[in-house]
Design an enzyme around this catalytic site. Structure first.
Site, PDB file in Angstrom:
ATOM      1  N   GLU A  58      22.990   6.626  77.410  1.00 35.95           N
ATOM      2  CA  GLU A  58      24.411   7.019  77.399  1.00 35.95           C
ATOM      3  C   GLU A  58      24.747   7.896  78.599  1.00 35.95           C
ATOM      4  OE1 GLU A  58      25.693   7.093  72.715  1.00 35.95           O
ATOM      5  OE2 GLU A  58      24.370   8.654  73.419  1.00 35.95           O
ATOM      6  N   HIS A  78      29.863 -13.392  77.015  1.00 36.03           N
ATOM      7  CA  HIS A  78      30.913 -12.752  76.200  1.00 36.03           C
ATOM      8  C   HIS A  78      30.325 -11.957  75.033  1.00 36.03           C
ATOM      9  CE1 HIS A  78      33.713 -15.586  78.230  1.00 36.03           C
ATOM     10  NE2 HIS A  78      32.713 -16.433  78.078  1.00 36.03           N
ATOM     11  N   LYS A  81      19.513  10.544  62.162  1.00 33.80           N
ATOM     12  CA  LYS A  81      19.896   9.896  63.418  1.00 33.80           C
ATOM     13  C   LYS A  81      18.903  10.070  64.549  1.00 33.80           C
ATOM     14  CE  LYS A  81      23.681   8.702  64.635  1.00 33.80           C
ATOM     15  NZ  LYS A  81      24.930   8.646  65.380  1.00 33.80           N
ATOM     16  N   SER A  89      20.662  14.197  66.003  1.00 33.28           N
ATOM     17  CA  SER A  89      21.995  14.740  65.753  1.00 33.28           C
ATOM     18  C   SER A  89      21.845  16.134  65.161  1.00 33.28           C
ATOM     19  CB  SER A  89      22.713  13.814  64.771  1.00 33.28           C
ATOM     20  OG  SER A  89      23.710  14.521  64.081  1.00 33.28           O
TER      21      SER A  89
END
Ligand code: ARG
Length: 463
Positions: free
Chosen positions: A290, A156, A283, A277
């Protein structure tokens, strides 16, 4: 447009029809398979006395020249030819004259496309397997280096029990091993030759399907031609297999994304496989995992699309089936590049051992061990031990310490049967090593699993 095959339809087709009807722009990818199949077919025709040896020679030379033209970008693709099969046949007739028109004896585009597409799927099944084997080798290397690296095992997405990082990598190795084996069984199931089935019913010519089957590396000719020209199960198999592979990849990708966030910081993806970014200079984004996660969607779509195209089609070939190829090409290419980049990203990532181990000290990972201790040392029924451990965990939370670092006196006060040796049981590494059952996370068990995978990889590579 003037057509090579203008039999019943004599009027020129409209340009709109040519555009709508053509598969050439995507099925030209099958040129090599088409030529390979034509050479095998012509060779068989000559052996059976249906073509002369001189005719076979001309056909061979012509096809070799076409292959060269295509590979050196000198071939003119004209969508009025409809597909790669007609385009090659037309060009062959231009090069060698009327003999070129004999190549299509005892075959149809229906068995031709079934052959070309199946050859493509078989070849790419092998390619995907090979890429997965490289991925497995990288996972195994990471595992070997991290047999003693503690990691919070989760259920979980909550801290559950301490495991080691090698054990976690071996879970993925297990998935990709099944993928390689699933591809293998599809390869074997589909390794039968469609050529010689002609349009749907076979042919009156005295052909030898065994010979073409042998020449093309199939196990045997297919049994029933009506099925053969309408069967696309081999395409569904690879689409499904890739869907499962991408499911596994996306699960690992998701973990890489979570692990590389600053909240976790379990891994650092190398700069070569990260992006920045356009506005936030601090970043470093995990675009690779992804995209891997995202590309899974299109691969599922390709499977559902072909299932839907085939549903309810009467036997045998129907033009709907021309819609079978783009999705398969897309899934195959997506799988190949996805596996390759995942392998590279894993191979170059940094594993932050300290952060993983530190994370094990939150969440009271050795709670099950305390309950087991109360059962085995104090003779408590498990449910009572479970309850008492729960109370001790609440106390630890109040004190803001992890159970593994709880002072002995407090433990003793709450459970008088506890002795000093409890501290050993609460130790995280001890907890990990206690799970020494077969397939469990202990270092010894993990080591045994590594050996099993290593043996399997060696055997597989040898075949
Ligand atoms: N372009 C067709 C396809 O990809 C080839 C088979 C055409 N057969 C036919 N009878 N029209 O499916």
């Amino acid at each position: 447009m003037a057509k090579l095959a203008s039999g019943r339809v004599t009027e020129k087709s409209s340009e709109l029809l040519d555009k709508f009807n053509a598969s050439l722009l995507f099925d030209k990818k099958l040129y090599a398979e088409d030529i390979e199949g034509s050479v095998a077919h012509a060779t068989m025709l000559a052996k059976q006395g249906i073509l002369t040896n001189e005719e076979l020679e001309d056909i061979r030379k012509g096809l070799a020249q076409i292959k060269e033209e295509i590979e050196s970008d000198r071939f003119t693709f004209d969508i009025a030819d409809e597909d790669i099969h007609m385009a090659i046949e037309k060009r062959l007739t231009e090069i060698i004259g009327d003999t070129g028109k004999k190549l299509h004896t005892a075959r149809s585009r229906n068995d031709q496309v079934a052959l070309d597409f199946r050859l493509y799927v078989q070849k790419n099944t092998r390619k995907i397997q090979n890429r997965l084997l490289k991925l497995e080798a990288v996972l195994l290397n990471i595992a070997k280096a991290h047999i003693d690296t503690l990691l919070p095992g989760m259920t979980h997405l909550q801290h559950a029990q301490p495991i080691n990082f090698a054990y976690h990598m071996l879970a993925y190795m297990s998935m990709f091993k099944r993928d390689i084996e699933r591809l293998e069984s599809a390869y074997e199931r589909n390794n039968f030759s469609p050529i010689g089935c002609a349009a749907l019913a076979g042919t009156p010519y005295n052909i030898d399907r065994q010979q073409t089957s042998n020449a093309l590396g199939f196990e045997a000719p297919t049994i029933n031609c009506l099925d053969t020209v309408s069967d696309r199960d081999f395409a569904l198999d690879i689409l499904y297999n890739i869907a499962v592979i991408m499911t596994h990849i996306s699960r690992l990708a998701e973990e890489l994304i979570i692990w590389s966030s600053s909240e976790f910081n379990f891994i650092t993806l190398s700069d070569a496989y990260s992006t920045s970014s356009s506005i936030m200079p601090q970043k470093k984004n995990p675009d690779v995992p992804e995209l891997l996660r995202g590309k899974t969607g299109r691969v599922y779509g390709n499977l559902i699309a072909l299932l839907t195209v085939l549903k309810g089609l009467p036997l045998a070939y129907n033009k709907d089936m021309q819609e079978d190829k783009e999705g398969v090409f897309d899934s195959v290419e997506t799988a190949l590049i996805s596996i390759e980049i995942l392998t590279a990203a894993l191979d170059t990532m940094q594993v932050n051992k300290e952060a993983m181990e530190k994370a094990c000290k939150t969440g009271h990972l050795s709670a099950t061990d305390l309950a087991d201790y109360l059962v085995s040392k104090c003779g408590m029924p498990f449910r009572d031990a479970y309850k008492l451990t729960g109370a001790i965990v609440v106390e630890a939370q109040k004190m803001e310490v992890d159970l593994s670092e709880m002072p002995f006196e407090i433990l003793k006060a709450m459970a008088p049967c506890i002795e000093e040796d409890v501290l050993e049981y609460l130790d995280l590494r001890h907890s990990m090593n206690a799970r020494n059952s077969q397939g469990g996370t202990s270092t010894a068990s993990t080591q045994a699993q590594i050996e099993q995978f290593e043996k399997w990889l060696l055997e597989y590579a040898a075949v």
